[in-house]
Design an enzyme around this catalytic site. Structure first.
Site, PDB file in Angstrom:
ATOM      1  N   ARG A  96       0.812  -1.031  -0.095  1.00 54.62           N
ATOM      2  CA  ARG A  96      -0.024  -0.035  -0.202  1.00 54.62           C
ATOM      3  C   ARG A  96       0.931   1.210   0.034  1.00 54.62           C
ATOM      4  NH1 ARG A  96      -2.660  -0.378   5.273  1.00 54.62           N
ATOM      5  NH2 ARG A  96      -1.167  -2.102   5.618  1.00 54.62           N
ATOM      6  N   GLY A 105      -8.007  -6.884   7.973  1.00 58.11           N
ATOM      7  CA  GLY A 105      -7.377  -6.347   6.794  1.00 58.11           C
ATOM      8  C   GLY A 105      -6.700  -5.307   6.913  1.00 58.11           C
ATOM      9  N   CYS A 106      -6.517  -4.411   6.018  1.00 57.93           N
ATOM     10  CA  CYS A 106      -5.965  -3.073   6.066  1.00 57.93           C
ATOM     11  C   CYS A 106      -6.726  -2.385   7.252  1.00 57.93           C
ATOM     12  CB  CYS A 106      -5.952  -2.375   4.732  1.00 57.93           C
ATOM     13  SG  CYS A 106      -5.443  -0.756   5.184  1.00 57.93           S
ATOM     14  N   PHE A 107      -6.088  -1.631   8.208  1.00 56.91           N
ATOM     15  CA  PHE A 107      -6.831  -0.757   9.081  1.00 56.91           C
ATOM     16  C   PHE A 107      -7.342   0.446   8.775  1.00 56.91           C
ATOM     17  CE2 PHE A 107      -2.279  -0.356  11.197  1.00 56.91           C
ATOM     18  CZ  PHE A 107      -1.801   0.294  10.156  1.00 56.91           C
TER      19      PHE A 107
END
EC number: 1.8.4.11
Length: 236
Positions: A6, A56-58
């Site tokens: 990311r 998942g991605c915070f």
């Protein structure tokens, strides 16, 4: 390890995402999952309470709960591992036992623990994906509920059993439920990320649809103006 980083996404991939977004007719939200509310919920307590979820991605999970009524603060961070390795570079290796998680402070007289779980399972992430979420792979992106007390564990376990029995998903729920050993806030640049970077390709494709689904499925619980870490005022 994640399939696409990311923060260090290759420039070519970023350019391709931006180009495809420019020529796409419209942003199509991910399919929302309509699920029943929990049959068992926590008792209403006095004062601000805490829930900690990993999905998942915070960035996206934090964004969803920052738009949820009754939430007084939602902080991105790490849970499931030690304080010594609770930093983004270490956690990203996938070997620290941490999960990217969000600490949710909420007023139980405005939103219940069960309602937070319903939102978590419905729009914040896909609880049937094992050690991954969307484009991100690795145990740090696992689906998990870190409980603060026995009642939270009872409610979470009962709800997972209820949803599996109702077969609302095509696959079984893989969310792990366990006691919280510690939560460590993530670096400042991760906080309020969805709000601060609404045009970042990762956010556009993976996270903004979650906010739209929250607004669509939970209109009474949706806040148009998010409660940001930078402005949250938490009192017990």
């Amino acid at each position: 390890m994640r399939s696409v980083s990311r923060l260090s996404r290759p420039a070519a991939a970023l350019a391709a995402l931006v180009l495809s977004a420019a020529f796409a007719p419209a942003l199509a939200a991910e399919d929302a999952v309509v699920i029943p509310p929990p049959a068992v919920d926590a008792t209403v307590a006095d004062g601000v309470q805490t829930a900690i979820f990993a999905g998942g991605c915070f960035w996206g999970v934090q964004g969803v709960f920052q738009h949820t009524s009754g939430v007084v603060n939602a902080v991105s961070g790490y849970a499931g591992g030690s304080k010594a390795t609770a930093n983004y570079m270490a956690v990203s290796t996938g070997v620290t036992s941490h999960a990217e998680a969000v600490e949710i402070k909420y007023n139980p007289k405005q939103v219940s623990y069960g309602k937070l779980l319903q939102i978590f399972f419905s729009v914040a992430h896909d609880p049937t994906q094992l050690n991954r979420q969307g484009p991100d792979t690795g145990p740090q992106y696992r689906s998990a509920i870190f409980t603060a007390n026995d009642e939270q564990k009872k409610v979470a376990d009962a709800y997972i059993a209820q949803l599996d029995a109702a077969r609302v998903y095509k696959k079984p729920i893989v969310t792990k439920v366990g006691a919280l050993d510690g939560f460590y806030a993530a670096e400042a640049y991760h906080q309020d990320y969805l709000t601060l970077h609404p045009t970042q390709p990762y956010i556009v494709y993976n996270d903004l649809p979650k906010i739209e689904n929250l607004k669509k499925l939970f209109p009474k619980d949706y806040l148009e103006k998010p409660t940001l870490v930078s402005s949250a005022k938490v009192t017990n």
